[in-house]
Every structure is written in structure tokens, then in C-alpha cells.
Design a protein around this motif. Sequence first.
Motif, PDB file in Angstrom:
ATOM      1  N   ALA A 111     -36.440   9.850  18.325  1.00  0.00           N
ATOM      2  CA  ALA A 111     -36.309   8.421  18.058  1.00  0.00           C
ATOM      3  C   ALA A 111     -36.502   7.625  19.356  1.00  0.00           C
ATOM      4  O   ALA A 111     -36.309   8.159  20.452  1.00  0.00           O
ATOM      5  CB  ALA A 111     -34.938   8.123  17.465  1.00  0.00           C
TER       6      ALA A 111
ATOM      7  N   THR B 280     -38.606   5.603   3.103  1.00  0.00           N
ATOM      8  CA  THR B 280     -38.292   5.529   4.530  1.00  0.00           C
ATOM      9  C   THR B 280     -36.772   5.590   4.718  1.00  0.00           C
ATOM     10  O   THR B 280     -36.010   5.765   3.765  1.00  0.00           O
ATOM     11  CB  THR B 280     -38.835   4.232   5.151  1.00  0.00           C
ATOM     12  OG1 THR B 280     -38.169   3.106   4.556  1.00  0.00           O
ATOM     13  CG2 THR B 280     -40.337   4.112   4.923  1.00  0.00           C
TER      14      THR B 280
ATOM     15  N   CYS C 231     -32.378   2.940  10.139  1.00  0.00           N
ATOM     16  CA  CYS C 231     -31.663   3.588  11.237  1.00  0.00           C
ATOM     17  C   CYS C 231     -30.942   2.545  12.092  1.00  0.00           C
ATOM     18  O   CYS C 231     -31.488   1.480  12.368  1.00  0.00           O
ATOM     19  CB  CYS C 231     -32.619   4.359  12.138  1.00  0.00           C
ATOM     20  SG  CYS C 231     -33.509   5.694  11.329  1.00  0.00           S
TER      21      CYS C 231
ATOM     22  N   TYR D 110     -33.808  -0.148  12.735  1.00  0.00           N
ATOM     23  CA  TYR D 110     -35.172   0.354  12.726  1.00  0.00           C
ATOM     24  C   TYR D 110     -35.484   0.949  11.360  1.00  0.00           C
ATOM     25  O   TYR D 110     -34.589   1.325  10.617  1.00  0.00           O
ATOM     26  CB  TYR D 110     -35.356   1.463  13.769  1.00  0.00           C
ATOM     27  CG  TYR D 110     -35.487   1.003  15.192  1.00  0.00           C
ATOM     28  CD1 TYR D 110     -36.699   1.119  15.877  1.00  0.00           C
ATOM     29  CD2 TYR D 110     -34.404   0.470  15.880  1.00  0.00           C
ATOM     30  CE1 TYR D 110     -36.828   0.716  17.199  1.00  0.00           C
ATOM     31  CE2 TYR D 110     -34.519   0.059  17.200  1.00  0.00           C
ATOM     32  CZ  TYR D 110     -35.734   0.185  17.858  1.00  0.00           C
ATOM     33  OH  TYR D 110     -35.854  -0.220  19.149  1.00  0.00           O
TER      34      TYR D 110
ATOM     35  N   PHE E   3     -37.609   4.183   9.780  1.00  0.00           N
ATOM     36  CA  PHE E   3     -38.190   5.477  10.146  1.00  0.00           C
ATOM     37  C   PHE E   3     -38.851   6.082   8.919  1.00  0.00           C
ATOM     38  O   PHE E   3     -38.251   6.129   7.837  1.00  0.00           O
ATOM     39  CB  PHE E   3     -37.107   6.407  10.676  1.00  0.00           C
ATOM     40  CG  PHE E   3     -37.491   7.863  10.694  1.00  0.00           C
ATOM     41  CD1 PHE E   3     -38.551   8.308  11.469  1.00  0.00           C
ATOM     42  CD2 PHE E   3     -36.791   8.799   9.931  1.00  0.00           C
ATOM     43  CE1 PHE E   3     -38.915   9.649  11.479  1.00  0.00           C
ATOM     44  CE2 PHE E   3     -37.144  10.128   9.934  1.00  0.00           C
ATOM     45  CZ  PHE E   3     -38.205  10.572  10.715  1.00  0.00           C
TER      46      PHE E   3
ATOM     47  N   PHE F 134     -41.600   4.914  13.818  1.00  0.00           N
ATOM     48  CA  PHE F 134     -40.452   4.015  13.835  1.00  0.00           C
ATOM     49  C   PHE F 134     -40.939   2.584  14.005  1.00  0.00           C
ATOM     50  O   PHE F 134     -41.902   2.336  14.744  1.00  0.00           O
ATOM     51  CB  PHE F 134     -39.510   4.350  14.993  1.00  0.00           C
ATOM     52  CG  PHE F 134     -38.811   5.677  14.871  1.00  0.00           C
ATOM     53  CD1 PHE F 134     -37.519   5.757  14.370  1.00  0.00           C
ATOM     54  CD2 PHE F 134     -39.447   6.847  15.259  1.00  0.00           C
ATOM     55  CE1 PHE F 134     -36.873   6.980  14.269  1.00  0.00           C
ATOM     56  CE2 PHE F 134     -38.810   8.077  15.154  1.00  0.00           C
ATOM     57  CZ  PHE F 134     -37.526   8.138  14.661  1.00  0.00           C
TER      58      PHE F 134
END
Length: 297
Positions: free
Chosen positions: A57, A71, A74, A81, A83, A90
Amino acid sequence: MTMSSKIVPGCLFDVKVTLGEGPVWIAEEQALYFVDIPASTIHRYHPETEKHDTWKAPNRAAFLLPVTDGTFLCGMPDGLYRFDPRDGRFSHDAVVEPGKPGNRLNDGCVDPKGRVWFGSMDDSEQSPTGSIYCVRHTPGGLDISHHDEGYTVSNGPAVSPDGRILYVCDSPEQTIYAFTVTETGDLSQERIFARLDQGYPDGIVTDSEGGLWCCVWGGSRILHFAPDGTLLETIAMPCSNVTKLAFGGEDYRTAFVTTARRGVPEAQLAKEPHAGSIFSFRVEVPGIPQQKFQLAN
């Protein structure tokens, strides 16, 4: 009456990460996702095949929660974010707490309405600068609302099966709080759900009957509470720092548990050879299928 459980957790995946956290079971993949916060790494493990994948990450991911489009959302020190495990990419969705550079995001959950609840904390674990937030997806993007503050290390959170109660830990205070979630998505009626006398409440999760399972940092155990706060059983763990639990498997009666090596003296680590690994055990009451962050139409 409180009792010591006859459950004996076993080491499922001897991965030995520094700070394992945020386990989520993805039924479509029959896979467990989790993070190693200091290593800024996301892991995926398939228990049936023992296949293991990792992604680096862009920062320390403290939680990852599934989104309806495949997805994950995060939480990282500088915000939220997205991911995508299909291509490993990302993207930065939103800044959170830009005026508090000493804070970072820590833990989160998805409620039955598809909203994400998450908390922040003081990265040095000294000051009560953390808060509790809720995020919804709207046609215009992410709508992030602030709901409570004064946390040194916010943990959990977890939501009751009907979505009407939000549980949040303040780990250094050894306290689990409960809030009533109103129809409009606000928090009210803050009360103490439980206090620990040894160790610190870390990750929490509810099962299908509303029981609350609390992993204990520095306590070598997992606590199972009834919905009214009565302690039902204590499950001994073979390592000091137990971080979070997720229910999964075909019947959601397998508990997957993340642990940590961080903060354990070398001499003690020699007695905890699987610290930082994934443990599992079976339970009688199944968990709840993992909710997903709902995207607006």
C-alpha cells in the motif's frame, strides 16, 4: 456465569506479521483479507488452498472494507483510499483530519445500511485527539460526518445485527462504549458497555445473535459478551497481542483472528512462536456475512 471456554484456537497461517489487523472474510472468494499496518501491506489468504497474495500500500493501511463494486475502502494516515485487488491499484478518495498531522485512521466497519464507521487515533498513543466518523457514498462522492471525539486510541468499531447499536473501544481507557444509532444515522445515548481489568480492548465484532467478541491487546485472550454486557466466556490465546476477529467459512462459524508481534519482548516471543499469525477456531453461533460499503446509484 462467566466461564473459561473449552475452545482451543489453532494457528491457521503462520505468517508472523508485525501488526496484523482488520480481517474481513470475502465469501465470493472464500478468502480472508487482512493488513500489516507498519509494513503497509495488504494480505489475502485462501484457507482451502493456502494461497497467499500480498500488495504494498502507499501508506500504513489500518483497515480495508469491501465495496459493492469489488474494490475495498482503506483507511490510511492521510485519509481514505480505494484499493482494487484485480489490478493492485490504489486511489486517494478523501483527506480526513488535515489539521491533525499527528493522528492516523485506525479501524472501521460497515453497518447494515452500507455505511462505513471508522475512528482515528493519536499516532503516538498519548493524547485524546481521536474521533469517530461515518462515511456514506453519494452521487457527489464521499460524505464524511463527525460523530464523537476524545479518543486516544479508538478501536472497533462494531455494529449490532439490526444496525441500531454502535460499539466503540477506547483502548487505553480499557473501555467499550455503546451508542444508539438513530434513524438519521446520528449517535445518541452513549453508555459504557464493558470495562476490562486486564489488557486493552482492540478489535470487536458482533455475531448473528448480537453477542460481542472482543480481542484483547496485552491480554492473551478473547472475550465473548452477551448483548446486555454480561461476559459469557473467555477464550485463551497463545500470544499476548490479539487484535481482531472475523467470522467466515461456508457457515460463518469459523472465527479468524489476527495477532501482533509488535510490543512483545524478544524473550516473550520465544514463548509465542506464532505471534503475528492468523489463528482460527469454531463457534456455535454463526457470525454475520460481511457487509459492503454501498455505492450510490
